[in-house]
Write a protein that holds these residues in place. Sequence first.
Motif, PDB file in Angstrom:
ATOM      1  N   SER A  56       0.847  -1.199   0.000  1.00  0.00           N
ATOM      2  CA  SER A  56       0.000   0.000   0.000  1.00  0.00           C
ATOM      3  C   SER A  56       0.878   1.242   0.000  1.00  0.00           C
ATOM      4  O   SER A  56       1.927   1.271   0.634  1.00  0.00           O
ATOM      5  N   LEU A  57       0.428   2.265  -0.701  1.00  0.00           N
ATOM      6  CA  LEU A  57       1.147   3.536  -0.712  1.00  0.00           C
ATOM      7  C   LEU A  57       0.626   4.392   0.430  1.00  0.00           C
ATOM      8  O   LEU A  57      -0.588   4.569   0.588  1.00  0.00           O
ATOM      9  N   ARG A  58       1.550   4.918   1.227  1.00  0.00           N
ATOM     10  CA  ARG A  58       1.194   5.799   2.337  1.00  0.00           C
ATOM     11  C   ARG A  58       2.072   7.046   2.271  1.00  0.00           C
ATOM     12  O   ARG A  58       3.135   7.037   1.630  1.00  0.00           O
ATOM     13  N   ALA A  59       1.670   8.075   2.950  1.00  0.00           N
ATOM     14  CA  ALA A  59       2.413   9.340   2.921  1.00  0.00           C
ATOM     15  C   ALA A  59       3.846   9.182   3.410  1.00  0.00           C
ATOM     16  O   ALA A  59       4.720   9.953   3.034  1.00  0.00           O
ATOM     17  N   LYS A  60       4.123   8.177   4.224  1.00  0.00           N
ATOM     18  CA  LYS A  60       5.488   7.999   4.740  1.00  0.00           C
ATOM     19  C   LYS A  60       6.415   7.292   3.751  1.00  0.00           C
ATOM     20  O   LYS A  60       7.618   7.239   3.969  1.00  0.00           O
ATOM     21  N   ASN A  61       5.867   6.771   2.635  1.00  0.00           N
ATOM     22  CA  ASN A  61       6.726   6.172   1.612  1.00  0.00           C
ATOM     23  C   ASN A  61       7.691   7.223   1.083  1.00  0.00           C
ATOM     24  O   ASN A  61       7.357   8.407   1.016  1.00  0.00           O
ATOM     25  N   THR A  62       8.870   6.770   0.676  1.00  0.00           N
ATOM     26  CA  THR A  62       9.861   7.681   0.107  1.00  0.00           C
ATOM     27  C   THR A  62       9.855   7.651  -1.415  1.00  0.00           C
ATOM     28  O   THR A  62      10.205   8.648  -2.043  1.00  0.00           O
ATOM     29  N   HIS A  63       9.479   6.498  -2.012  1.00  0.00           N
ATOM     30  CA  HIS A  63       9.534   6.321  -3.457  1.00  0.00           C
ATOM     31  C   HIS A  63       8.333   5.518  -3.945  1.00  0.00           C
ATOM     32  O   HIS A  63       7.830   4.661  -3.220  1.00  0.00           O
ATOM     33  N   LEU A  64       7.936   5.794  -5.177  1.00  0.00           N
ATOM     34  CA  LEU A  64       6.972   4.959  -5.891  1.00  0.00           C
ATOM     35  C   LEU A  64       7.588   4.608  -7.235  1.00  0.00           C
ATOM     36  O   LEU A  64       7.954   5.500  -8.010  1.00  0.00           O
ATOM     37  N   ILE A  65       7.729   3.309  -7.496  1.00  0.00           N
ATOM     38  CA  ILE A  65       8.229   2.843  -8.785  1.00  0.00           C
ATOM     39  C   ILE A  65       7.021   2.547  -9.664  1.00  0.00           C
ATOM     40  O   ILE A  65       6.189   1.715  -9.315  1.00  0.00           O
ATOM     41  N   CYS A  66       6.924   3.244 -10.796  1.00  0.00           N
ATOM     42  CA  CYS A  66       5.773   3.129 -11.697  1.00  0.00           C
ATOM     43  C   CYS A  66       6.179   2.540 -13.035  1.00  0.00           C
ATOM     44  O   CYS A  66       7.241   2.869 -13.570  1.00  0.00           O
ATOM     45  N   LYS A  67       5.291   1.724 -13.578  1.00  0.00           N
ATOM     46  CA  LYS A  67       5.483   1.246 -14.944  1.00  0.00           C
ATOM     47  C   LYS A  67       5.083   2.335 -15.929  1.00  0.00           C
ATOM     48  O   LYS A  67       5.737   2.539 -16.947  1.00  0.00           O
ATOM     49  N   ALA A  77       1.111   9.868  -5.037  1.00  0.00           N
ATOM     50  CA  ALA A  77       2.546  10.048  -4.774  1.00  0.00           C
ATOM     51  C   ALA A  77       3.004  11.452  -5.174  1.00  0.00           C
ATOM     52  O   ALA A  77       3.808  12.072  -4.474  1.00  0.00           O
ATOM     53  N   LEU A  78       2.485  11.967  -6.286  1.00  0.00           N
ATOM     54  CA  LEU A  78       2.811  13.338  -6.683  1.00  0.00           C
ATOM     55  C   LEU A  78       2.279  14.335  -5.660  1.00  0.00           C
ATOM     56  O   LEU A  78       2.974  15.285  -5.288  1.00  0.00           O
ATOM     57  N   GLU A  79       1.051  14.110  -5.197  1.00  0.00           N
ATOM     58  CA  GLU A  79       0.466  15.000  -4.183  1.00  0.00           C
ATOM     59  C   GLU A  79       1.302  14.996  -2.915  1.00  0.00           C
ATOM     60  O   GLU A  79       1.460  16.031  -2.263  1.00  0.00           O
ATOM     61  N   TRP A  80       1.810  13.833  -2.540  1.00  0.00           N
ATOM     62  CA  TRP A  80       2.616  13.694  -1.325  1.00  0.00           C
ATOM     63  C   TRP A  80       4.084  14.045  -1.540  1.00  0.00           C
ATOM     64  O   TRP A  80       4.892  13.918  -0.639  1.00  0.00           O
ATOM     65  N   ARG A  81       4.424  14.452  -2.753  1.00  0.00           N
ATOM     66  CA  ARG A  81       5.769  14.905  -3.098  1.00  0.00           C
ATOM     67  C   ARG A  81       6.861  13.875  -2.814  1.00  0.00           C
ATOM     68  O   ARG A  81       7.945  14.203  -2.354  1.00  0.00           O
ATOM     69  N   MET A  82       6.564  12.621  -3.125  1.00  0.00           N
ATOM     70  CA  MET A  82       7.592  11.594  -2.991  1.00  0.00           C
ATOM     71  C   MET A  82       8.274  11.398  -4.335  1.00  0.00           C
ATOM     72  O   MET A  82       7.819  11.920  -5.354  1.00  0.00           O
ATOM     73  N   HIS A  83       9.358  10.665  -4.335  1.00  0.00           N
ATOM     74  CA  HIS A  83      10.057  10.357  -5.583  1.00  0.00           C
ATOM     75  C   HIS A  83       9.200   9.382  -6.386  1.00  0.00           C
ATOM     76  O   HIS A  83       8.913   8.277  -5.931  1.00  0.00           O
TER      77      HIS A  83
END
Length: 142
Positions: A56-67, A77-83
């Motif tokens: 699950s993606l949460r605000a505390k994640n540092t990165h999201l790897i997307c296809k 992830a963009l809203e939460w300003r993560m990588h």
Amino acid sequence: YRLLPPSNSASSATDGNPATAEEGRRFLISVTGFVDMSRYGIIQLLKSIGATYTDSLRAKNTHLICKEATGKKFIRALEWRMHVISVDWLYHVVRYGYKDGCEDMFTLDETRGPVKTMTAQNRRAFTKEVRLDCDKQNPPLS
């Protein structure tokens, strides 16, 4: 690259792997858009560098790897300003080790997919610098 079973050492997932479990501990990473074996391969590579995978993606994640640069996780992830990065970032880290700011070469954008923030020449220079840093940290054995 070759994947090893989870029982093997986290820092030995690839031959000559400069990425260490210590580097990966600061990463909390989720993945989106990948299914079946590719997803499991990515998860194993994340474990090999010591990163923590979250389903699950949460605000505390540092990165999201997307296809692809689409979907609910991508937008959040963009809203939460993560990588928000392509899987190529992971391959780069496994091969050369992590260096602050290397996400910039693999950032995804909602309109264009991968953002080309570096020229090919800059990318080669950055990769060479990372290799030199890794060589200093891991000198060849005599």
